[in-house]
Design a protein around this motif. Sequence first.
Motif, PDB file in Angstrom:
ATOM      1  N   GLY A  64       0.928  -1.239  -0.010  1.00  0.00           N
ATOM      2  CA  GLY A  64       0.079   0.038  -0.240  1.00  0.00           C
ATOM      3  C   GLY A  64       0.815   1.177  -0.081  1.00  0.00           C
ATOM      4  N   ARG A  65       2.141   1.013   0.332  1.00  0.00           N
ATOM      5  CA  ARG A  65       2.776   2.477   0.146  1.00  0.00           C
ATOM      6  C   ARG A  65       3.507   2.630  -1.126  1.00  0.00           C
ATOM      7  N   THR A  66       3.788   3.772  -1.381  1.00  0.00           N
ATOM      8  CA  THR A  66       4.395   4.230  -2.701  1.00  0.00           C
ATOM      9  C   THR A  66       5.835   3.493  -2.629  1.00  0.00           C
ATOM     10  N   VAL A  67       5.951   2.975  -4.072  1.00  0.00           N
ATOM     11  CA  VAL A  67       7.348   2.412  -4.241  1.00  0.00           C
ATOM     12  C   VAL A  67       8.331   3.472  -3.913  1.00  0.00           C
ATOM     13  N   GLY A  86       4.231   7.370  -9.012  1.00  0.00           N
ATOM     14  CA  GLY A  86       3.143   7.114  -8.113  1.00  0.00           C
ATOM     15  C   GLY A  86       2.789   5.627  -8.190  1.00  0.00           C
ATOM     16  N   LEU A  87       3.585   4.862  -8.221  1.00  0.00           N
ATOM     17  CA  LEU A  87       3.706   3.321  -8.424  1.00  0.00           C
ATOM     18  C   LEU A  87       3.600   2.778  -7.031  1.00  0.00           C
ATOM     19  N   ASN A  93       3.111  -6.946  -7.223  1.00  0.00           N
ATOM     20  CA  ASN A  93       4.152  -5.924  -7.724  1.00  0.00           C
ATOM     21  C   ASN A  93       5.449  -6.523  -6.882  1.00  0.00           C
ATOM     22  N   LEU A  94       5.097  -6.548  -5.384  1.00  0.00           N
ATOM     23  CA  LEU A  94       6.146  -7.044  -4.577  1.00  0.00           C
ATOM     24  C   LEU A  94       6.903  -8.378  -5.017  1.00  0.00           C
TER      25      LEU A  94
END
Length: 139
Positions: A64-67, A86-87, A93-94
């Motif tokens: 949920g955090r911005t990369v 803003g990814l 993704n992780l």
Amino acid sequence: MNVGKYFGVLAVVPFFAGAALAGDAALGEKNFKRCKSCHAITADDGTKIMKGGKTGPNLFGVIGRTVGSEEGFNYSASMQAAAAAGLVWDEENLAAFVLDPKGWLKEVLSDPSAKSKMTLKLKKGGDDVAAFLASAGSS
């Protein structure tokens, strides 16, 4: 945000998409032992969920955090570009990132010269590690 810019993620993620949601958090916690040489999981109130190194950013609330946005960590230019775009980290993704950090960045940024400071590549179990990190706290 230029959504087309991230269309390349689909080439990296499709076979992870279903699996990431079905990751085994308990197995991910076991697999995280390789990660803790560089990463800790420390709650905002200072509670240590998983002791670890400080070479990498704190992974509490990573889902949920911005990369590339953990305060106080010096990210690569490519991770900063992902943050500026803003990814956001989600389990899919992780899961893909931990299997090939540099390859994942090249794909999502459409930049063949993208680099990550993370050199460790898990051979398998990215979905499990992502499930564990999702269970270890949220932002």
